[in-house]
Design an enzyme around this catalytic site. Structure first.
Site, short mmCIF file in Angstrom:
data_model
loop_
_atom_site.label_atom_id
_atom_site.label_comp_id
_atom_site.label_asym_id
_atom_site.label_seq_id
_atom_site.Cartn_x
_atom_site.Cartn_y
_atom_site.Cartn_z
N LYS A 1 0.83 -1.21 0.00
CA LYS A 1 0.00 0.00 0.00
C LYS A 1 0.87 1.27 0.00
O LYS A 1 2.08 1.20 0.21
CB LYS A 1 -0.92 -0.02 1.22
N ASN B 1 -1.56 -0.26 7.30
CA ASN B 1 -0.95 -1.52 7.71
C ASN B 1 -0.10 -2.16 6.61
O ASN B 1 0.12 -3.36 6.61
CB ASN B 1 -2.00 -2.48 8.26
N HIS C 1 -1.74 -5.70 1.64
CA HIS C 1 -3.02 -6.40 1.51
C HIS C 1 -2.71 -7.74 0.88
O HIS C 1 -1.87 -7.84 -0.02
CB HIS C 1 -3.97 -5.62 0.58
#
Length: 139
Positions: free
Chosen positions: A10, A114, A117
């Site tokens: 990300k 985070n 993915h």
């Protein structure tokens, strides 16, 4: 049995210079990188990818985040690739649920930011690979 999964690094992972670290961990795990591309995510692709969250209160900020900078998209292949990458990634909440030694456990601080993915099922993997790599042969 060889499986395919979609992995995204990300915008937070890209901007923090963690692409090489994430890819190295994938390769050390024994997963094959079958496709890899750096791309700026369109609003349309983001909305399709996260369609299951469309009615959730965080949907708008999720779309804003995933389109905020470049993303590295990859198709991984290997035995139990989906579970193998999800173990490597660690729990979604990097502070409370991700084990030390996992990508999120070592580098993540917030649930939304985070870093990575990974598809959560063979059905999701097939759908997501079709969205991100429309020309790629999905197994």
């Amino acid at each position: 049995m060889t499986e395919q999964t979609l992995v995204l690094i990300k915008p937070d992972g890209v901007s923090r210079g963690l692409v090489g670290e994430v890819l190295a961990r994938i390769e050390r795990k024994g997963l094959k990188i079958a496709a890899l591309e750096l791309k700026q995510v369109s609003d349309e692709l983001a909305r399709e990818h996260y369609a299951e969250h469309a009615d959730k209160p965080f949907f708008g900020s999720l779309i804003e985040f995933i389109t905020s900078g470049p993303v590295v998209a990859a198709v991984l292949e290997g035995p139990r690739a989906i579970a193998a990458f999800r173990q490597l990634a660690g729990g979604t909440d990097p502070v409370e649920k991700a084990a030390p030694g996992s990508i999120r456990g070592d580098f993540g601080l917030e649930t939304q930011y985070n870093l990575v993915h990974g598809s959560d099922s063979p059905e999701s993997a097939k759908r997501e690979i079709g969205l991100w790599f429309p020309e790629f042969p999905v197994a």
